[in-house]
Write an enzyme that holds these catalytic residues in place. Structure first.
Site, PDB file in Angstrom:
ATOM      1  N   ARG A  51       1.750 -36.904  -9.576  1.00 20.18           N
ATOM      2  CA  ARG A  51       0.673 -37.060 -10.548  1.00 20.18           C
ATOM      3  C   ARG A  51      -0.725 -36.899  -9.965  1.00 20.18           C
ATOM      4  O   ARG A  51      -1.555 -36.157 -10.503  1.00 20.18           O
ATOM      5  CB  ARG A  51       0.719 -38.460 -11.190  1.00 20.18           C
ATOM      6  CG  ARG A  51       1.620 -38.588 -12.364  1.00 20.18           C
ATOM      7  CD  ARG A  51       2.170 -39.993 -12.397  1.00 20.18           C
ATOM      8  NE  ARG A  51       3.015 -40.147 -11.236  1.00 20.18           N
ATOM      9  CZ  ARG A  51       4.296 -39.785 -11.225  1.00 20.18           C
ATOM     10  NH1 ARG A  51       4.854 -39.354 -12.308  1.00 20.18           N
ATOM     11  NH2 ARG A  51       5.036 -39.875 -10.120  1.00 20.18           N
ATOM     12  N   THR A  52      -0.991 -37.606  -8.876  1.00 23.01           N
ATOM     13  CA  THR A  52      -2.384 -37.648  -8.407  1.00 23.01           C
ATOM     14  C   THR A  52      -2.828 -36.265  -7.934  1.00 23.01           C
ATOM     15  O   THR A  52      -3.882 -35.765  -8.325  1.00 23.01           O
ATOM     16  CB  THR A  52      -2.534 -38.700  -7.285  1.00 23.01           C
ATOM     17  OG1 THR A  52      -1.921 -39.903  -7.726  1.00 23.01           O
ATOM     18  CG2 THR A  52      -3.991 -38.964  -6.975  1.00 23.01           C
ATOM     19  N   LYS A  80      -0.324 -31.703  15.005  1.00 26.65           N
ATOM     20  CA  LYS A  80      -0.613 -31.453  16.435  1.00 26.65           C
ATOM     21  C   LYS A  80      -1.489 -32.563  17.002  1.00 26.65           C
ATOM     22  O   LYS A  80      -1.955 -32.480  18.124  1.00 26.65           O
ATOM     23  CB  LYS A  80      -1.357 -30.120  16.579  1.00 26.65           C
ATOM     24  CG  LYS A  80      -0.603 -28.916  16.077  1.00 26.65           C
ATOM     25  CD  LYS A  80      -1.480 -27.677  16.240  1.00 26.65           C
ATOM     26  CE  LYS A  80      -1.208 -26.672  15.151  1.00 26.65           C
ATOM     27  NZ  LYS A  80      -2.298 -25.690  15.035  1.00 26.65           N
ATOM     28  N   ARG A 101      -5.175 -38.393   0.124  1.00 23.54           N
ATOM     29  CA  ARG A 101      -4.172 -39.480   0.134  1.00 23.54           C
ATOM     30  C   ARG A 101      -3.612 -39.569   1.553  1.00 23.54           C
ATOM     31  O   ARG A 101      -3.288 -38.555   2.165  1.00 23.54           O
ATOM     32  CB  ARG A 101      -3.037 -39.200  -0.839  1.00 23.54           C
ATOM     33  CG  ARG A 101      -1.885 -40.184  -0.653  1.00 23.54           C
ATOM     34  CD  ARG A 101      -0.856 -40.090  -1.720  1.00 23.54           C
ATOM     35  NE  ARG A 101      -1.376 -40.610  -2.987  1.00 23.54           N
ATOM     36  CZ  ARG A 101      -0.626 -40.816  -4.067  1.00 23.54           C
ATOM     37  NH1 ARG A 101       0.665 -40.544  -4.039  1.00 23.54           N
ATOM     38  NH2 ARG A 101      -1.161 -41.275  -5.178  1.00 23.54           N
ATOM     39  N   HIS A 129      -6.220 -47.520  -4.810  1.00 23.09           N
ATOM     40  CA  HIS A 129      -5.906 -46.261  -5.496  1.00 23.09           C
ATOM     41  C   HIS A 129      -6.870 -46.173  -6.689  1.00 23.09           C
ATOM     42  O   HIS A 129      -6.472 -46.305  -7.836  1.00 23.09           O
ATOM     43  CB  HIS A 129      -4.440 -46.280  -5.938  1.00 23.09           C
ATOM     44  CG  HIS A 129      -3.904 -44.963  -6.389  1.00 23.09           C
ATOM     45  ND1 HIS A 129      -4.690 -43.842  -6.573  1.00 23.09           N
ATOM     46  CD2 HIS A 129      -2.627 -44.581  -6.690  1.00 23.09           C
ATOM     47  CE1 HIS A 129      -3.921 -42.843  -6.975  1.00 23.09           C
ATOM     48  NE2 HIS A 129      -2.675 -43.263  -7.049  1.00 23.09           N
TER      49      HIS A 129
HETATM   50  N1   CP Z   1       0.617 -42.905  -9.768  1.00 21.50           N
HETATM   51  C1   CP Z   1       0.654 -42.117  -8.679  1.00 21.50           C
HETATM   52  O1   CP Z   1      -0.140 -42.254  -7.745  1.00 21.50           O
HETATM   53  O2   CP Z   1       1.645 -41.155  -8.722  1.00 21.50           O
HETATM   54  P1   CP Z   1       1.913 -40.107  -7.572  1.00 21.50           P
HETATM   55  O3   CP Z   1       2.364 -40.863  -6.356  1.00 21.50           O
HETATM   56  O4   CP Z   1       2.980 -39.192  -8.113  1.00 21.50           O
HETATM   57  O5   CP Z   1       0.641 -39.378  -7.293  1.00 21.50           O
END
Ligand code: CP
Length: 307
Positions: A51-52, A80, A101, A129
């Site tokens: 999703r993100t 590396k 991320r 998040h």
């Molecule tokens: N909600 C969320 O962060 O989903 P993903 O891990 O799929 O990005």
């Protein structure tokens, strides 16, 4: 402001502005279709995501921009031994904005300290998040009409669930908010969140292991997955993973106007039969996430003078 690392980097006025932008995008998508023409978003994903990452990328395309992407740390020079700081300096030479991320808490902050372009945290370990929280906030706004006077049940892995920590931080800034923290003993909300956010702001909360007893008082039930990737041993995960499973039977305890949210991915914690219940909002959350990420990209690029 050239970064969103924690949800508190956006004050309530800025959240409101992003929500109004997202609502305008929903109504008038054509107005926004070219605003980021010639601009590039770099998505740096050192941890799995559906999703993100995809919603960030869809967001940039729908704003008329381009995306360059690192979808797997193993195919980048991180494999590396390149540092996060050097990666940030390098990517700043190619892109106009970064969404990152990373499994390590603080990695997004280090990226922002070293990048010369805006940085958005797309999840750093068990810490924060914030863009999931913006998706959650737009969902609550659209479904409940605002943020005040809500009792919010948070259920599942409250220890490692970074979306829970960010949502508590965000919602604690509104009026007459109460939290019901529903988890097994081992997965209770960390004491630093209780102390630094809930107690500091005099937010009422109760802790329980009993989902069914909590349900009738809730306006929002926020279910979470037990975060397997953050456990030190598999035995503990297997013992705790099915602590809560929301079923149509359990939904009978909920009010007619309660909404069910989940940041997804789901494993077992909401049975698929609940998906057709009109109170299930987790796929609406997915779509709202794209609109709020569009709003955030616009805000940061404008403030950086890049659009
Ligand atoms: N909600 C969320 O962060 O989903 P993903 O891990 O799929 O990005």
């Amino acid at each position: 402001m050239n970064r969103v690392i924690d949800i508190v980097d956006l004050n309530p006025k800025e959240i409101e502005e992003c929500i109004q932008t997202a609502l305008d995008i929903i109504k008038n998508p054509d107005k926004y279709a070219h605003v980021c023409e010639g601009k590039k978003l770099a998505t740096l994903f050192f941890e799995p995501s559906t999703r993100t990452r995809m919603s960030f990328e869809a967001a940039m395309y729908e704003l008329g921009g381009h995306v360059i992407s690192m979808t797997d740390a193993n195919t980048s020079s991180a494999a590396k031994g390149e540092s996060v700081a050097d990666t940030a300096k390098t990517v700043s030479c190619y892109a106009d904005i970064i969404a990152i991320r990373h499994p390590k808490e603080g990695a997004a902050y280090v990226t922002a300290q070293n990048a010369s372009i805006p940085v958005i945290n797309a999840g750093d370990g068990g810490h924060c998040h914030p863009t999931q929280t913006t998706a959650d906030l737009l969902t609550i706004y659209r479904e409940k009409g605002g943020f005040d006077n809500l009792t919010i049940g948070l259920c599942g892995d409250l220890k490692f669930g970074r979306t829970v920590h960010s949502l508590i931080n965000a919602m604690s800034r509104y009026k007459n908010i109460k939290f019901v923290l529903i988890s097994p003993e081992e997965l209770k909300l960390p004491s630093y969140v209780k102390k630094d956010v809930l107690q500091k702001n005099n937010i009422p909360y109760e802790q329980t292991t009993d989902l069914e007893r909590a349900m009738p008082k809730l306006d929002v039930l926020y279910m979470t997955r037990v975060q397997r990737e953050r456990f030190f041993n598999e035995e503990d995960y297997l013992r705790l993973k099915d602590s809560y499973i929301l079923t149509p039977q359990k939904m009978k305890y909920a009010r007619d106007d309660m909404i069910v949210m989940h940041p997804l991915p789901r494993v077992n914690e909401i049975s698929v039969e609940v998906d057709t219940d009109p109170r299930a909002c987790y796929f609406k959350q997915v779509l709202n996430g794209k609109y709020m990420r569009m709003a955030l990209i616009l805000k940061l690029l404008k403030e950086a003078g890049r659009i």
